[in-house]
Design a protein around this motif. Structure first.
Motif, PDB file in Angstrom:
ATOM      1  N   LEU A   1       0.845  -1.193   0.000  1.00 40.80           N
ATOM      2  CA  LEU A   1       0.000   0.000   0.000  1.00 40.80           C
ATOM      3  C   LEU A   1       0.883   1.247   0.000  1.00 40.80           C
ATOM      4  N   LYS A   2       0.729   2.069  -1.021  1.00 40.92           N
ATOM      5  CA  LYS A   2       1.533   3.278  -1.135  1.00 40.92           C
ATOM      6  C   LYS A   2       1.070   4.334  -0.137  1.00 40.92           C
ATOM      7  N   VAL A   3       2.018   5.127   0.342  1.00 40.14           N
ATOM      8  CA  VAL A   3       1.702   6.205   1.278  1.00 40.14           C
ATOM      9  C   VAL A   3       0.685   7.162   0.667  1.00 40.14           C
ATOM     10  N   THR A   4       0.775   7.362  -0.639  1.00 37.26           N
ATOM     11  CA  THR A   4      -0.156   8.272  -1.315  1.00 37.26           C
ATOM     12  C   THR A   4      -1.599   7.772  -1.273  1.00 37.26           C
ATOM     13  N   ARG A   5      -1.792   6.501  -0.901  1.00 38.01           N
ATOM     14  CA  ARG A   5      -3.140   5.932  -0.802  1.00 38.01           C
ATOM     15  C   ARG A   5      -3.601   5.789   0.648  1.00 38.01           C
ATOM     16  N   LYS A   6      -2.843   6.325   1.588  1.00 34.98           N
ATOM     17  CA  LYS A   6      -3.124   6.046   3.001  1.00 34.98           C
ATOM     18  C   LYS A   6      -4.509   6.497   3.440  1.00 34.98           C
ATOM     19  N   PHE A   7      -5.031   7.572   2.853  1.00 38.97           N
ATOM     20  CA  PHE A   7      -6.319   8.077   3.325  1.00 38.97           C
ATOM     21  C   PHE A   7      -7.476   7.163   2.935  1.00 38.97           C
TER      22      PHE A   7
ATOM     23  N   SER B   1       7.546   2.757   5.678  1.00 41.83           N
ATOM     24  CA  SER B   1       8.917   2.500   5.238  1.00 41.83           C
ATOM     25  C   SER B   1       9.041   2.951   3.790  1.00 41.83           C
ATOM     26  N   LYS B   2       9.885   3.970   3.577  1.00 42.78           N
ATOM     27  CA  LYS B   2      10.048   4.578   2.249  1.00 42.78           C
ATOM     28  C   LYS B   2       8.694   5.082   1.760  1.00 42.78           C
ATOM     29  N   ASP B   3       8.182   4.548   0.663  1.00 42.46           N
ATOM     30  CA  ASP B   3       6.913   5.053   0.125  1.00 42.46           C
ATOM     31  C   ASP B   3       5.764   4.077   0.360  1.00 42.46           C
ATOM     32  N   ARG B   4       5.943   3.150   1.307  1.00 42.29           N
ATOM     33  CA  ARG B   4       4.924   2.134   1.566  1.00 42.29           C
ATOM     34  C   ARG B   4       4.486   2.148   3.032  1.00 42.29           C
ATOM     35  N   ILE B   5       3.235   1.749   3.254  1.00 46.45           N
ATOM     36  CA  ILE B   5       2.734   1.572   4.617  1.00 46.45           C
ATOM     37  C   ILE B   5       2.944   0.116   5.006  1.00 46.45           C
ATOM     38  N   VAL B   6       3.751  -0.105   6.020  1.00 43.49           N
ATOM     39  CA  VAL B   6       4.055  -1.466   6.469  1.00 43.49           C
ATOM     40  C   VAL B   6       2.836  -2.065   7.170  1.00 43.49           C
ATOM     41  N   TYR B   7       2.272  -1.295   8.083  1.00 42.13           N
ATOM     42  CA  TYR B   7       1.033  -1.707   8.746  1.00 42.13           C
ATOM     43  C   TYR B   7       0.352  -0.483   9.339  1.00 42.13           C
ATOM     44  N   SER B   8      -0.926  -0.641   9.632  1.00 40.78           N
ATOM     45  CA  SER B   8      -1.716   0.422  10.252  1.00 40.78           C
ATOM     46  C   SER B   8      -2.422  -0.137  11.476  1.00 40.78           C
ATOM     47  N   VAL B   9      -2.518   0.688  12.508  1.00 41.25           N
ATOM     48  CA  VAL B   9      -3.292   0.328  13.697  1.00 41.25           C
ATOM     49  C   VAL B   9      -4.513   1.241  13.742  1.00 41.25           C
ATOM     50  N   ILE B  10      -5.672   0.611  13.728  1.00 36.07           N
ATOM     51  CA  ILE B  10      -6.945   1.330  13.676  1.00 36.07           C
ATOM     52  C   ILE B  10      -7.581   1.302  15.056  1.00 36.07           C
ATOM     53  N   GLY B  11      -7.709   2.447  15.697  1.00 33.80           N
ATOM     54  CA  GLY B  11      -8.359   2.527  17.000  1.00 33.80           C
ATOM     55  C   GLY B  11      -9.781   3.041  16.858  1.00 33.80           C
ATOM     56  N   ILE B  12     -10.722   2.350  17.474  1.00 36.06           N
ATOM     57  CA  ILE B  12     -12.135   2.736  17.389  1.00 36.06           C
ATOM     58  C   ILE B  12     -12.715   2.871  18.792  1.00 36.06           C
TER      59      ILE B  12
END
Length: 244
Positions: free
Chosen positions: A66-72, A119-130
């Motif tokens: 997943l590219k950083v540019t797609r994080k949203f 890491s660089k231009d990629r999202i390694v993982y995301s933590v979603i808090g709800i």
């Protein structure tokens, strides 16, 4: 799916991030707590929740390359997941308030915090808090808060609700894995609070201005039409809704 249930914790997001740093966790590993003493929201705000009354949990998301540019798009996906579940419970007047709060009417019913490891231009993982207000009836320090019990007039089974949200998160993450970017974005915009409506805002200098939300771009910036008909993009720390 690995689910870790805790009686009490300072922050489920912090716990899950530390767990992933210690040893690699499977996708959708989730930590849920009955009591969260230092819950956090957007922009370092705190999230207060009455013990045993609400849902406070965090989920680990890993999307390959997943590219950083797609994080949203992860904001789009998770917001829509919670929105859809609450719609199925017939909670009225639901809207997604940019970037990812869920409102019923003008009152906040759910907060979402997404923390990405990059890491660089990629999202390694995301933590979603709800943090979802479910069976809590009184909010001493949050005048603009509401909960499911206010609308349903009865308590909701927390376990069933929790599993429903996880299922929907998986559904909308699949949209991302299948690169349904535009479909995801349009679903988000369709349910966005105050879109195409004249609204008062405060910029980062606390200047009041009127504008109309026209879009949220792929970087997550709010696109507002100003009074001179020009379009201006605002990041999360650059604009807030004015209380007028």
């Amino acid at each position: 799916m690995k689910i870790i249930k805790l009686s009490a914790i300072e922050s489920t997001n912090s716990f899950l991030k530390n767990l992933e740093k210690q040893s690699t966790q499977k996708n959708f590993t989730t930590v849920i707590a009955n009591i969260q003493t230092k819950g956090r929201g957007q922009l370092n705000t705190s999230w207060h929740s009455e013990p045993f009354k609400n849902l406070t949990f965090s989920t680990l998301i890993k999307i390959n390359a997943l590219k950083v540019t797609r994080k949203f798009y992860l904001n789009f996906a998770v917001s829509l997941a919670v929105f859809e579940v609450l719609s199925e419970y017939k909670i009225p007047k639901l809207k997604i308030k940019w970037p990812n709060d869920i409102l019923s009417g003008n009152r906040k019913i759910c907060g979402i915090l997404i923390e990405n490891t990059i890491s660089k231009d990629r999202i390694v993982y995301s933590v979603i808090g709800i943090g979802l207000n479910v069976n809590q009836e009184h909010f001493e320090n949050a005048v603009m808060a509401t909960s499911m019990i206010h609308h349903l007039k009865k308590e909701t089974d927390l376990e069933k609700l929790f599993m429903s949200i996880l299922k929907k998160i998986k559904k909308y993450v699949t949209y991302m894995e299948n690169k349904k970017w535009e479909e995801l974005k349009q679903l988000y915009l369709r349910n966005l609070y105050k879109i195409n409506t004249a609204t008062a805002f405060l910029d980062k200098h606390q200047h009041l201005f009127m504008g109309i939300i026209r879009n949220v771009n792929s970087n997550g910036k709010l696109v507002i039409e100003l009074e001179n008909a020009s379009l201006k993009e605002f990041d999360i720390k650059e604009v807030i809704f004015a209380k007028v």
